[in-house]
Design an enzyme around this catalytic site. Structure first.
Site, short mmCIF file in Angstrom:
data_model
loop_
_atom_site.label_atom_id
_atom_site.label_comp_id
_atom_site.label_asym_id
_atom_site.label_seq_id
_atom_site.Cartn_x
_atom_site.Cartn_y
_atom_site.Cartn_z
N ASP A 1 41.88 63.63 34.86
CA ASP A 1 40.81 62.98 35.53
C ASP A 1 41.11 62.37 36.92
O ASP A 1 40.26 61.89 37.69
CB ASP A 1 40.02 61.84 34.54
CG ASP A 1 39.74 62.38 33.44
OD1 ASP A 1 39.23 63.65 33.27
OD2 ASP A 1 39.55 61.76 32.33
N GLU B 1 46.67 20.94 37.78
CA GLU B 1 46.64 19.53 38.09
C GLU B 1 46.87 19.12 39.42
O GLU B 1 46.20 18.16 39.97
CB GLU B 1 47.79 18.96 37.31
CG GLU B 1 47.78 19.46 35.88
CD GLU B 1 48.55 20.49 35.35
OE1 GLU B 1 49.47 20.19 34.48
OE2 GLU B 1 48.72 21.47 36.17
#
Length: 332
Positions: free
Chosen positions: A209, A60
């Site tokens: 990984d 706002e």
């Protein structure tokens, strides 16, 4: 001609889309969108705002910058979340900022559950003689789902991502998984990473990984999420370790968590009923004797199967190259 309520929802949907620009850099504050609309016969957007990096200024305040001292007279402000009613060292209460600008109407998508506001923002605007409409708008609710989950459940909202073959595998039997899905689906995953505060994999996936878990899309590298590993082992460098899914409640400043793998971590979060949204990427390949997408969920017998129904509601679905993406929301 559209009815006023329909017009309000159209503008609010636009404000909700605008709010997506705030995430995740606005953490620890919710991502809020605001539109200042002028004109009655042919309304147009006079200003727009969304929550800025670090949570301030609020949407706002951004939209109303330059409209102080009655500058928004006759206009309508659309904001996805009730303007805050508490001041801080970083800025004024938004309901006071709005009151100073004097818009004719303020249309609010959702009430703020924060006890410091919780209806007081609306009440203060009404005391200032400003018309307020509370929509309970679904688009606003969806854009604020992370914030509402944190407020109601005391933890980040969790999205579990699974990339699968048609027969439900995430890798070949030897663990090879690069790549099941195509380039378009992988880019979509990186966009999802950019929307989340933190990203998690299991310890086995990390050790096998060493995934980067970052965002590799042009211009979005700064939105790479905080990296987490679910493990009881030694903490790797550069990541945060949690020992159990419930520990996500202790993640300071995180409104959203993206769980990427592997099968054990996925099953652990599902078994703990901590997954709020499920993202399935399904590639048109058959693997056969491969690694399954999930470990055990503890279901057994007819009663277990019966309890598995009615938990998930299908959401958005789309094609990404040759792959299919489908989102499911947990029904609570």
């Amino acid at each position: 001609m559209a009815a006023p309520a329909d017009t309000d929802r159209e503008w609010m949907a636009a404000a909700a889309r605008l709010a997506m620009r705030a995430r995740p850099l606005c953490r620890p504050n919710p991502g809020v969108g605001a539109l200042l609309v002028s004109g009655e016969g042919s309304p147009r957007v006079a200003a727009r705002g969304w929550t800025r990096e670090g949570g301030r200024p609020h949407a706002e305040a951004v939209a109303l910058d330059g409209y102080a001292d009655g500058g928004a007279t006759g206009m309508t402000l659309y904001v996805t979340l009730e303007p805050c009613a508490h001041a801080s060292k970083r800025g004024r209460a938004c309901c006071d900022v709005v009151a100073d600008a004097r818009p004719a109407r303020v249309v609010i998508g959702q009430r703020d559950p924060d006890p410091r506001t919780a209806g007081e923002g609306i009440a203060r605007l009404e005391r200032e003689g400003i018309e307020v409409a509370l929509l309970d708008d679904p688009a606003s609710a969806a854009s604020l789902a992370d914030y509402f989950t944190l407020r109601s459940r005391g933890r980040p909202r969790v999205t579990l991502k699974l990339a699968l073959s048609l027969d439900g595998c995430i890798a070949l039997a030897d663990g090879t998984s690069r790549w099941i899905t195509g380039e378009a689906a992988r880019a979509h995953v990186h966009a999802m990473r950019a929307r989340h505060d933190a990203i998690l994999v299991g310890g086995a996936t990390w050790r096998a990984d060493r995934p980067r878990l970052d965002v590799r899309l042009p211009g979005l590298g700064e939105r790479s999420p905080r990296r987490l590993v679910l493990t009881r082992g030694v903490q790797p460098d550069g990541v945060t370790v949690i020992n159990e899914p419930a520990a996500i409640a202790d993640l300071e400043g995180a409104l959203s968590l993206y769980v990427e793998g592997g099968a054990g971590a996925a099953a652990a979060f599902l078994s703990a009923d901590l997954v709020d949204e499920l993202h399935l990427y399904r590639a048109p390949v058959m693997i056969g004797d491969g690694l399954r997408a999930l470990g055990s969920l503890g279901l057994g017998g007819a009663e277990g199967l019966e309890s598995a129904h009615g938990r998930w509601q299908r959401g958005m679905s789309c094609r990404l190259g040759s792959d299919m993406f489908t989102a499911y929301q947990r029904i609570r």
